[in-house]
Design a protein around this motif. Sequence first.
Motif, PDB file in Angstrom:
ATOM      1  N   HIS A 123       0.860  -1.181   0.000  1.00 24.79           N
ATOM      2  CA  HIS A 123       0.000   0.000   0.000  1.00 24.79           C
ATOM      3  C   HIS A 123       0.900   1.237   0.000  1.00 24.79           C
ATOM      4  CE1 HIS A 123      -3.784  -2.162   1.099  1.00 24.79           C
ATOM      5  NE2 HIS A 123      -2.933  -2.999   1.662  1.00 24.79           N
ATOM      6  N   GLN A 124       0.666   2.128  -0.926  1.00 21.66           N
ATOM      7  CA  GLN A 124       1.490   3.337  -1.026  1.00 21.66           C
ATOM      8  C   GLN A 124       0.705   4.538  -0.523  1.00 21.66           C
ATOM      9  OE1 GLN A 124       4.040   3.809  -4.643  1.00 21.66           O
ATOM     10  NE2 GLN A 124       2.896   5.715  -4.921  1.00 21.66           N
ATOM     11  N   GLY A 125       1.324   5.319   0.371  1.00 21.59           N
ATOM     12  CA  GLY A 125       0.613   6.465   0.923  1.00 21.59           C
ATOM     13  C   GLY A 125       1.541   7.442   1.601  1.00 21.59           C
ATOM     14  N   ASP A 126       0.962   8.496   2.173  1.00 24.11           N
ATOM     15  CA  ASP A 126       1.765   9.471   2.899  1.00 24.11           C
ATOM     16  C   ASP A 126       1.914   9.021   4.351  1.00 24.11           C
ATOM     17  OD1 ASP A 126      -0.589  10.204   4.336  1.00 24.11           O
ATOM     18  OD2 ASP A 126      -1.113  11.674   2.808  1.00 24.11           O
ATOM     19  N   TYR A 127       2.658   9.796   5.136  1.00 21.15           N
ATOM     20  CA  TYR A 127       2.970   9.395   6.509  1.00 21.15           C
ATOM     21  C   TYR A 127       1.721   9.148   7.351  1.00 21.15           C
ATOM     22  CZ  TYR A 127       7.664  11.141   5.376  1.00 21.15           C
ATOM     23  OH  TYR A 127       8.884  11.354   4.806  1.00 21.15           O
ATOM     24  N   GLY A 128       0.791  10.087   7.293  1.00 16.27           N
ATOM     25  CA  GLY A 128      -0.407   9.958   8.108  1.00 16.27           C
ATOM     26  C   GLY A 128      -1.215   8.730   7.759  1.00 16.27           C
ATOM     27  N   THR A 129      -1.345   8.466   6.472  1.00 11.10           N
ATOM     28  CA  THR A 129      -2.098   7.287   6.025  1.00 11.10           C
ATOM     29  C   THR A 129      -1.418   6.001   6.460  1.00 11.10           C
ATOM     30  OG1 THR A 129      -2.857   8.538   4.094  1.00 11.10           O
ATOM     31  CG2 THR A 129      -3.099   6.150   4.016  1.00 11.10           C
ATOM     32  N   ILE A 130      -0.080   5.962   6.338  1.00  5.17           N
ATOM     33  CA  ILE A 130       0.662   4.758   6.731  1.00  5.17           C
ATOM     34  C   ILE A 130       0.493   4.490   8.223  1.00  5.17           C
ATOM     35  CG2 ILE A 130       2.968   3.752   6.959  1.00  5.17           C
ATOM     36  CD1 ILE A 130       3.722   5.239   4.370  1.00  5.17           C
ATOM     37  N   VAL A 131       0.573   5.533   9.029  1.00  7.28           N
ATOM     38  CA  VAL A 131       0.385   5.368  10.472  1.00  7.28           C
ATOM     39  C   VAL A 131      -0.998   4.787  10.761  1.00  7.28           C
ATOM     40  CG1 VAL A 131       0.107   6.609  12.655  1.00  7.28           C
ATOM     41  CG2 VAL A 131       2.035   7.148  11.166  1.00  7.28           C
ATOM     42  N   ASN A 132      -2.016   5.298  10.087  1.00  8.25           N
ATOM     43  CA  ASN A 132      -3.376   4.771  10.283  1.00  8.25           C
ATOM     44  C   ASN A 132      -3.462   3.303   9.871  1.00  8.25           C
ATOM     45  OD1 ASN A 132      -4.347   7.223  11.226  1.00  8.25           O
ATOM     46  ND2 ASN A 132      -4.992   7.922   9.208  1.00  8.25           N
ATOM     47  N   ILE A 134      -1.078   1.085   9.915  1.00  2.35           N
ATOM     48  CA  ILE A 134      -0.398   0.268  10.934  1.00  2.35           C
ATOM     49  C   ILE A 134      -1.302   0.084  12.141  1.00  2.35           C
ATOM     50  CG2 ILE A 134       1.571   0.152  12.529  1.00  2.35           C
ATOM     51  CD1 ILE A 134       3.143   1.807  10.443  1.00  2.35           C
ATOM     52  N   GLN A 135      -1.935   1.163  12.572  1.00  2.00           N
ATOM     53  CA  GLN A 135      -2.752   1.115  13.778  1.00  2.00           C
ATOM     54  C   GLN A 135      -4.014   0.281  13.606  1.00  2.00           C
ATOM     55  OE1 GLN A 135      -3.156   5.341  14.486  1.00  2.00           O
ATOM     56  NE2 GLN A 135      -1.372   5.397  15.846  1.00  2.00           N
ATOM     57  N   ASP A 136      -4.597   0.295  12.400  1.00  2.88           N
ATOM     58  CA  ASP A 136      -5.839  -0.484  12.222  1.00  2.88           C
ATOM     59  C   ASP A 136      -5.589  -1.873  11.642  1.00  2.88           C
ATOM     60  OD1 ASP A 136      -5.561  -0.267   9.422  1.00  2.88           O
ATOM     61  OD2 ASP A 136      -7.007   1.358   9.238  1.00  2.88           O
ATOM     62  N   GLY A 137      -4.313  -2.223  11.411  1.00  5.04           N
ATOM     63  CA  GLY A 137      -3.987  -3.567  10.964  1.00  5.04           C
ATOM     64  C   GLY A 137      -4.073  -3.793   9.466  1.00  5.04           C
ATOM     65  N   THR A 138      -4.289  -2.732   8.691  1.00  3.44           N
ATOM     66  CA  THR A 138      -4.314  -2.883   7.236  1.00  3.44           C
ATOM     67  C   THR A 138      -2.962  -3.375   6.719  1.00  3.44           C
ATOM     68  OG1 THR A 138      -5.964  -1.125   6.992  1.00  3.44           O
ATOM     69  CG2 THR A 138      -4.670  -1.685   5.040  1.00  3.44           C
ATOM     70  N   VAL A 139      -1.875  -2.876   7.331  1.00  6.55           N
ATOM     71  CA  VAL A 139      -0.526  -3.336   6.988  1.00  6.55           C
ATOM     72  C   VAL A 139       0.147  -3.859   8.246  1.00  6.55           C
ATOM     73  CG1 VAL A 139      -0.328  -1.701   5.081  1.00  6.55           C
ATOM     74  CG2 VAL A 139       0.559  -1.067   7.332  1.00  6.55           C
ATOM     75  N   ASP A 140       1.137  -4.727   8.059  1.00  8.18           N
ATOM     76  CA  ASP A 140       1.889  -5.255   9.198  1.00  8.18           C
ATOM     77  C   ASP A 140       2.900  -4.240   9.710  1.00  8.18           C
ATOM     78  OD1 ASP A 140       0.531  -7.697   8.890  1.00  8.18           O
ATOM     79  OD2 ASP A 140       1.976  -8.348   7.370  1.00  8.18           O
ATOM     80  N   PHE A 141       3.494  -3.496   8.782  1.00  8.91           N
ATOM     81  CA  PHE A 141       4.458  -2.467   9.169  1.00  8.91           C
ATOM     82  C   PHE A 141       4.565  -1.441   8.047  1.00  8.91           C
ATOM     83  CE2 PHE A 141       6.880  -5.790   7.033  1.00  8.91           C
ATOM     84  CZ  PHE A 141       7.696  -5.081   6.148  1.00  8.91           C
ATOM     85  N   GLY A 142       5.185  -0.319   8.350  1.00  9.12           N
ATOM     86  CA  GLY A 142       5.348   0.734   7.359  1.00  9.12           C
ATOM     87  C   GLY A 142       6.807   1.074   7.151  1.00  9.12           C
ATOM     88  N   ALA A 263       8.397   0.940  10.732  1.00  9.00           N
ATOM     89  CA  ALA A 263       7.516   1.358  11.827  1.00  9.00           C
ATOM     90  C   ALA A 263       6.450   0.280  12.040  1.00  9.00           C
ATOM     91  CB  ALA A 263       6.854   2.694  11.499  1.00  9.00           C
ATOM     92  N   TYR A 264       6.205  -0.068  13.300  1.00  7.49           N
ATOM     93  CA  TYR A 264       5.284  -1.170  13.592  1.00  7.49           C
ATOM     94  C   TYR A 264       4.790  -1.050  15.031  1.00  7.49           C
ATOM     95  CZ  TYR A 264       9.711  -2.849  15.517  1.00  7.49           C
ATOM     96  OH  TYR A 264      10.894  -2.940  16.215  1.00  7.49           O
ATOM     97  N   ARG A 265       3.839  -1.908  15.395  1.00  6.26           N
ATOM     98  CA  ARG A 265       3.351  -1.917  16.774  1.00  6.26           C
ATOM     99  C   ARG A 265       4.080  -2.988  17.583  1.00  6.26           C
ATOM    100  NH1 ARG A 265      -3.042  -2.067  16.819  1.00  6.26           N
ATOM    101  NH2 ARG A 265      -2.656  -3.724  15.306  1.00  6.26           N
ATOM    102  N   GLU A 266       3.714  -4.251  17.429  1.00  3.84           N
ATOM    103  CA  GLU A 266       4.382  -5.331  18.154  1.00  3.84           C
ATOM    104  C   GLU A 266       4.902  -6.342  17.150  1.00  3.84           C
ATOM    105  OE1 GLU A 266       2.213  -7.000  21.485  1.00  3.84           O
ATOM    106  OE2 GLU A 266       0.847  -5.287  21.436  1.00  3.84           O
ATOM    107  N   LYS A 267       6.212  -6.408  17.029  1.00  2.00           N
ATOM    108  CA  LYS A 267       6.808  -7.297  16.034  1.00  2.00           C
ATOM    109  C   LYS A 267       6.433  -8.755  16.293  1.00  2.00           C
ATOM    110  CE  LYS A 267      11.230  -8.551  13.930  1.00  2.00           C
ATOM    111  NZ  LYS A 267      12.697  -8.304  13.923  1.00  2.00           N
ATOM    112  N   GLU A 268       6.457  -9.171  17.560  1.00  3.85           N
ATOM    113  CA  GLU A 268       6.191 -10.574  17.900  1.00  3.85           C
ATOM    114  C   GLU A 268       4.768 -10.989  17.535  1.00  3.85           C
ATOM    115  OE1 GLU A 268       7.457  -8.321  19.892  1.00  3.85           O
ATOM    116  OE2 GLU A 268       9.549  -8.994  19.955  1.00  3.85           O
ATOM    117  N   ALA A 269       3.863 -10.017  17.412  1.00  2.00           N
ATOM    118  CA  ALA A 269       2.467 -10.330  17.091  1.00  2.00           C
ATOM    119  C   ALA A 269       2.207 -10.373  15.581  1.00  2.00           C
ATOM    120  CB  ALA A 269       1.546  -9.306  17.744  1.00  2.00           C
TER     121      ALA A 269
END
Length: 289
Positions: A123-132, A134-142, A263-269
């Motif tokens: 998924h290609q996007g700007d910083y704000g979109t990538i952060v969102n 990551i937080q909602d689980g659309t991507v595993d990491f940014g 950038a990611y939340r919990e790598k182990e998860a």
Amino acid sequence: MNHLLVLEKILQMNSFTKAAQALGYTQSSVSQMVASLEKEFGIQLLKRSRQGVQLTPEGEKLYPYIERSLRQYQILQETAGAIRGLETGTVRIGAITSVSCYWLPDLFKRFQERYPAIEFVLHQGDYGTIVNWIQDGTVDFGLMTADYGDGLAKQIIHTTEMKAFLPADHPLAKLDRVPIASLTEEPFILVEGGGYSEPLEAFRKAGVTPNVRYRIQDDYTIMAMVEAGLGISMLSELVVSRTNFNVVAKSVEPQVKRPVAIAYREKEALPIASQYFMDFLTANQQALI
């Protein structure tokens, strides 16, 4: 084994500080791991000098065995990954344009040579979109700047330079380095960052204000507009390598840097395949230069 991996990274990067940044540790923790290894072996492994970090004579004798252990550990990890299902899997990534276009294709190819059944969703996007995402689980990491995204874990994998993009016949194009204040004198085309902008932050730190006339998300559109004489811009140095636009890219004074991080939340998860690709990115930082 982490202690040995830290030692290897220090020698690869010739620096405790750079190794710590690459591995996502503090410099203090890296130093403590080396000290723990030296205490365990009862010898001094590393020495620092003006040339950087080097093995001591005793360390040189021991290091081939350390390398052998690390390679065996890598084989062990890959075998365990296969047992756990790494023959198949999907890696979901959110990335900024320059990274997705200029880094990822080759890295995808090289990773799939090792794990041919792994699939990628980009998924290609700007910083704000990538952060969102990551937080909602659309991507595993940014893959984005390390300077934005509070609450996310970040691991810097490379630092790129943001350069001034000018029409080829522009007077500033004759300079080796372009003073940032001179970029405020005509229309500025801002790459839309979605909550954070390296150019705007650089202007703020310099105490000057750009004449922002356009806000565009696509690098190619911006370069076409610069070529047409509609304004000037500041973009990642990555886009210079593959462009046929009649534009010139020059370093800015003071220099503007972009620390690119995972950038990611919990790598182990995260799915095993994504964890492996994150490790692959960290291990192949030299390929990003």
